[in-house]
Design a protein around this motif. Structure first.
Motif, short mmCIF file in Angstrom:
data_model
loop_
_atom_site.label_atom_id
_atom_site.label_comp_id
_atom_site.label_asym_id
_atom_site.label_seq_id
_atom_site.Cartn_x
_atom_site.Cartn_y
_atom_site.Cartn_z
N ALA A 51 48.28 30.84 40.95
CA ALA A 51 47.70 32.22 40.76
C ALA A 51 48.04 33.00 39.59
O ALA A 51 49.81 32.85 40.01
CB ALA A 51 47.82 32.57 42.12
N LEU A 52 47.06 33.66 39.18
CA LEU A 52 48.05 34.87 38.42
C LEU A 52 48.06 36.41 38.77
O LEU A 52 47.71 36.35 39.95
CB LEU A 52 46.90 35.26 37.67
CG LEU A 52 46.17 34.08 36.94
CD1 LEU A 52 45.78 34.66 35.46
CD2 LEU A 52 47.23 33.91 35.70
N VAL A 53 49.48 36.47 38.50
CA VAL A 53 49.21 38.37 39.60
C VAL A 53 49.77 39.30 38.71
O VAL A 53 50.27 39.55 37.00
CB VAL A 53 51.31 37.80 40.08
CG1 VAL A 53 51.56 39.42 41.03
CG2 VAL A 53 51.20 36.68 41.38
N PHE A 54 48.70 40.23 38.98
CA PHE A 54 48.46 41.55 38.46
C PHE A 54 48.67 42.79 39.33
O PHE A 54 49.25 42.91 40.53
CB PHE A 54 47.38 41.63 38.40
CG PHE A 54 46.53 40.91 37.69
CD1 PHE A 54 46.64 40.24 36.38
CD2 PHE A 54 45.62 39.58 37.90
CE1 PHE A 54 46.01 39.91 35.38
CE2 PHE A 54 45.43 38.45 37.39
CZ PHE A 54 45.27 38.89 35.74
N THR A 55 49.25 43.82 38.55
CA THR A 55 49.44 45.15 39.33
C THR A 55 47.79 45.94 39.53
O THR A 55 47.09 44.86 38.94
CB THR A 55 50.41 46.39 38.58
OG1 THR A 55 49.38 46.25 37.57
CG2 THR A 55 51.53 45.60 37.83
N HIS A 56 48.29 46.74 40.06
CA HIS A 56 46.86 47.59 40.37
C HIS A 56 45.64 48.26 39.06
O HIS A 56 45.00 47.25 39.08
CB HIS A 56 46.53 48.75 41.25
CG HIS A 56 45.18 49.14 41.42
ND1 HIS A 56 44.89 48.89 41.98
CD2 HIS A 56 44.69 51.05 41.04
CE1 HIS A 56 43.36 49.26 42.51
NE2 HIS A 56 44.02 50.53 41.54
N THR A 57 46.79 47.96 38.13
CA THR A 57 46.61 48.84 36.83
C THR A 57 45.76 47.30 35.88
O THR A 57 44.44 47.32 34.82
CB THR A 57 47.13 49.74 36.16
OG1 THR A 57 47.56 50.55 36.92
CG2 THR A 57 46.94 49.87 35.01
N GLU A 58 46.89 46.61 35.96
CA GLU A 58 46.32 45.37 35.57
C GLU A 58 45.07 44.40 35.35
O GLU A 58 44.50 44.30 35.06
CB GLU A 58 47.61 44.06 35.39
CG GLU A 58 48.64 44.69 34.71
CD GLU A 58 49.88 43.76 35.34
OE1 GLU A 58 51.61 44.34 34.01
OE2 GLU A 58 50.35 43.26 36.57
N LEU A 59 45.17 44.93 37.31
CA LEU A 59 44.14 43.74 38.09
C LEU A 59 42.30 44.43 37.47
O LEU A 59 41.60 44.26 37.38
CB LEU A 59 43.71 44.16 39.23
CG LEU A 59 43.30 43.31 40.02
CD1 LEU A 59 42.62 42.01 39.37
CD2 LEU A 59 43.48 43.63 41.37
N ASP A 60 42.93 46.38 37.03
CA ASP A 60 41.18 46.74 36.99
C ASP A 60 40.95 46.41 35.14
O ASP A 60 39.89 46.17 35.22
CB ASP A 60 42.16 48.58 37.09
CG ASP A 60 40.83 49.16 36.88
OD1 ASP A 60 39.33 48.95 37.24
OD2 ASP A 60 41.18 49.85 35.99
#
Length: 76
Positions: A51-60
């Motif tokens: 799985a890749l893990v993102f912050t909210h901003t990165e996911l956006d």
């Protein structure tokens, strides 16, 4: 801090959902919000894979690129 080596082993099977859908024959991404506010993203056709893990901003930013055709996930 999460150390994710394998999406299923580290994150389990509960709480994943498919936020995007398309005409790609069911090959979608699944997302799960983590307790610390980050998001894990995995390939739905490979639920035992990484799985890749993102912050909210990165996911956006990732989602905007995905929608613009600038991002793809491919199972290896």
């Amino acid at each position: 801090m999460y150390r994710i080596h394998n999406a299923v082993r580290e994150l389990g099977t509960e709480g994943w959902h498919k936020p995007w859908s398309g005409s790609n024959g069911g090959s979608c991404v699944e997302v799960r919000k983590l307790p610390d506010g980050r998001y894990a993203v995995r390939q739905s056709t490979d639920p035992e894979g990484p799985a890749l893990v993102f912050t909210h901003t990165e996911l956006d930013v990732f989602a905007r690129g995905w929608e613009a055709g600038q991002a793809t996930l491919a199972a290896s």
